[in-house]
Design a protein around this motif. Structure first.
Motif, mmCIF file in Angstrom:
data_model
loop_
_atom_site.group_PDB
_atom_site.id
_atom_site.type_symbol
_atom_site.label_atom_id
_atom_site.label_comp_id
_atom_site.label_asym_id
_atom_site.label_seq_id
_atom_site.Cartn_x
_atom_site.Cartn_y
_atom_site.Cartn_z
ATOM 1 N N UNK A 44 0.843 -1.213 0.000
ATOM 2 C CA UNK A 44 0.000 0.000 0.000
ATOM 3 C C UNK A 44 0.876 1.260 0.000
ATOM 4 N N UNK A 45 2.123 1.115 0.517
ATOM 5 C CA UNK A 45 3.034 2.266 0.533
ATOM 6 C C UNK A 45 3.389 2.722 -0.885
ATOM 7 N N UNK B 231 1.281 2.721 -3.411
ATOM 8 C CA UNK B 231 0.157 3.553 -3.871
ATOM 9 C C UNK B 231 0.181 4.921 -3.188
ATOM 10 N N UNK B 232 0.598 4.924 -1.931
ATOM 11 C CA UNK B 232 0.721 6.206 -1.230
ATOM 12 C C UNK B 232 1.781 7.065 -1.926
ATOM 13 N N UNK C 157 0.303 8.499 -5.075
ATOM 14 C CA UNK C 157 -0.634 9.576 -4.749
ATOM 15 C C UNK C 157 0.115 10.865 -4.406
ATOM 16 N N UNK C 158 1.131 10.758 -3.554
ATOM 17 C CA UNK C 158 1.890 11.954 -3.164
ATOM 18 C C UNK C 158 2.662 12.530 -4.351
ATOM 19 N N UNK D 121 0.194 14.235 -6.905
ATOM 20 C CA UNK D 121 -0.284 15.510 -6.342
ATOM 21 C C UNK D 121 0.840 16.541 -6.305
ATOM 22 N N UNK E 254 0.924 20.163 -8.261
ATOM 23 C CA UNK E 254 1.011 21.406 -7.479
ATOM 24 C C UNK E 254 2.274 22.182 -7.855
ATOM 25 N N UNK F 265 5.969 23.335 -1.441
ATOM 26 C CA UNK F 265 5.168 22.237 -0.886
ATOM 27 C C UNK F 265 4.987 21.138 -1.940
ATOM 28 N N UNK G 97 6.267 17.212 -1.640
ATOM 29 C CA UNK G 97 5.388 16.046 -1.831
ATOM 30 C C UNK G 97 5.928 15.152 -2.945
ATOM 31 N N UNK H 200 8.972 6.967 -1.797
ATOM 32 C CA UNK H 200 8.087 5.841 -1.468
ATOM 33 C C UNK H 200 7.903 4.920 -2.679
#
Lengths: 417, 68
Positions: free
Chosen positions: B4-5, B7-8, B11-12, B15, B19, B47, B51, B58
């Protein structure tokens, strides 16, 4: 649900009713199709999104306010310095903005509502039941408690910053509905819109929606599990196929979402979301905590004692709430002070309902036939062999980390005394 | 099973990249009316970059190829 719709209303300009139904539909789809696994999987993903999106508000807010010391000065000038203290103003009801004293906080909020939430809220319990071993199960609430102490950074601090830097004064939800002003519930989306431009605003909105969606999905999946496994299967249909129970779970999810929609409209009747949540906790969580604690630790407790204790506890709390609703001056009797305010009522309701629940449970249990020890094995602490976490290094032991969390907790309380 | 890390991380990183891109665009073409307080800090640049870096770490550390 209501909080999620509020974000959409303020930041995206959507109608509140449309926002409520859109967010409901989204949660209903992914929980119905994916079940508990998808809810927990999403919670982990959403956890990181929440921090990535929400942490920027306190960082930029503190920069704008000129640091923590200047923020405290500004709050003291615009409202009251008591907003930045945990305990200093709790000596009497009239010395703090909540209108409560230390008895209500320590015994009502701390000992009853908080402990009740951590031990009886099925959303929390279900995650621990899903742990792979006893060490993971013991570590889950400890890790949760660690992060829970960080939550004020992205929840309470933006509220304090809003008090200092927002040009307008926020009002209760009912006043906001009548005047068009912004309510207490709007502070987080307002702060988000204040600091975050394109890109960041998207992430911030995603973070807030993810947080609220995660909470709602967890509650709906917990509701589904309790109904399907603990009520429907043992009492209504014990011979159904797996597919039958899966379908029942899916339909229950839809019902749970519809109930959430109903509660979203109910929240509008309260001054703030916090007021609503604490009232509900005092109705159900507080007496349930009394039932669970006695049931787990006292083998003389009987099913009849538990049932009547829980019923009387909940009814006493709801009765006090109705009493104050009908006659607001009754608050002085419920919270033991003429200076008490709304949240004090919730804390004292919780305290009284817990006491009523425990008293009725003990009396009824002593008057009814005790259960034989053989049937209590695995249910009561004294009759259950608790598995050991095994021979681990000190830093791997849950007890060690519980101690670390406790020390941090004490230090934070002293710093923000 | 993919961690799952991973996918995290995705996602980060996604994003963060979006940004950062929006922030760099605004840095090159400053809007006449930014509409936000503290625009001069260009929070979306640093920021977003943070991210993106965390997300890529990750993704790399928990990549399915490394896990297997």
């Amino acid at each position: 649900m209501f909080a999620m719709a509020k974000v959409m209303q303020i930041v995206l300009g959507w109608d509140i009713n449309f926002s409520i139904w859109v967010s409901s539909l989204t949660v209903a789809i992914y929980v119905t199709l994916g079940g508990l696994r998808s809810a927990i999987f999403n919670e982990v993903l959403q956890f990181f999104l929440i921090w990535a999106g929400a942490l920027l508000i306190p960082i930029l807010g503190l920069y704008e306010a000129g640091g923590w010391s200047n923020l405290k000065l500004q709050i003291a000038q615009r409202a009251s310095e008591q907003y930045v203290h945990l305990w200093a103003g709790l000596g009497s009801f009239s010395n703090n903005p909540m209108g409560i004293n230390w008895v209500g906080i320590v015994f009502g909020l701390g000992a009853i509502i908080s402990m009740g939430y951590w031990t009886t809220d099925f959303l929390v319990v279900q995650r621990i039941l899903a742990a792979k071993d006893i060490r993971s199960a013991e570590m889950a609430p400890i890790i949760g408690a660690g992060f829970k102490m960080l939550v004020p950074v992205i929840v309470i601090l933006p509220g304090l910053l809003g008090l200092a830097v927002l040009p307008e004064k926020l009002v209760p939800e009912s006043v906001a509905a009548a005047t068009g002003a912004h309510s207490y519930n709007d502070v987080l989306p307002l702060m988000l819109a204040r600091y975050c431009g394109p890109g960041l605003l998207g992430l911030g909105v995603t973070a807030l929606i993810a947080g609220f969606m995660s909470g709602m999905a967890g509650n709906v999946s917990a509701f589904t599990t309790v109904w399907t496994y603990d009520i429907y299967r043992p009492f209504f249909n014990s011979k159904g196929s797996d597919q039958h129970y899966v379908n029942m779970g899916r339909w229950t999810t839809v019902v749970g979402v519809l109930i959430s929609v109903g509660t979203a409209y109910l929240v509008m009747q309260f001054a703030s979301i916090m007021d609503y949540v604490q009232a509900l906790f005092s109705f159900f969580i507080a007496p349930l905590f009394g039932t669970v604690v006695l049931g787990m630790l006292w083998k003389r407790a009987t099913p009849a004692g538990g049932f009547w204790g829980l019923l009387c506890g909940s009814l006493s709390s709801i009765s006090m709430w109705v009493w104050v609703k009908v006659d607001p001056t009754a608050l002085r009797y419920v919270a033991l002070s003429p200076h008490a305010k709304g949240l004090a009522q919730d804390m004292y309701q919780a305290l009284w309902s817990f006491i009523v629940c425990v008293a009725v449970t003990v009396v009824v249990s002593l008057a009814t036939q005790p259960m034989p020890d053989a049937e209590m094995t695995g249910l009561v602490y004294g009759l259950t062999e608790v598995p050991s976490v095994g021979d681990l290094q000190l830093y791997q032991k849950p007890l060690f980390w519980a101690g670390v969390v406790l020390v941090i907790f004490v230090v934070l309380n002293i710093i923000f005394w | 099973m993919i961690s799952i890390w991973f996918f995290i991380g995705i996602s980060l990183a996604v994003n963060g990249a979006l940004i950062l891109a929006a922030g760099l665009y605004q840095l090159a073409n400053p809007p006449a009316n930014p509409g936000v307080v503290l625009f001069n800090l260009h929070a979306n640049v640093w920021w977003g970059a943070l991210l993106l870096v965390v997300g890529l770490v990750y993704c790399f550390k928990f990549a399915p190829t490394r896990q297997s």
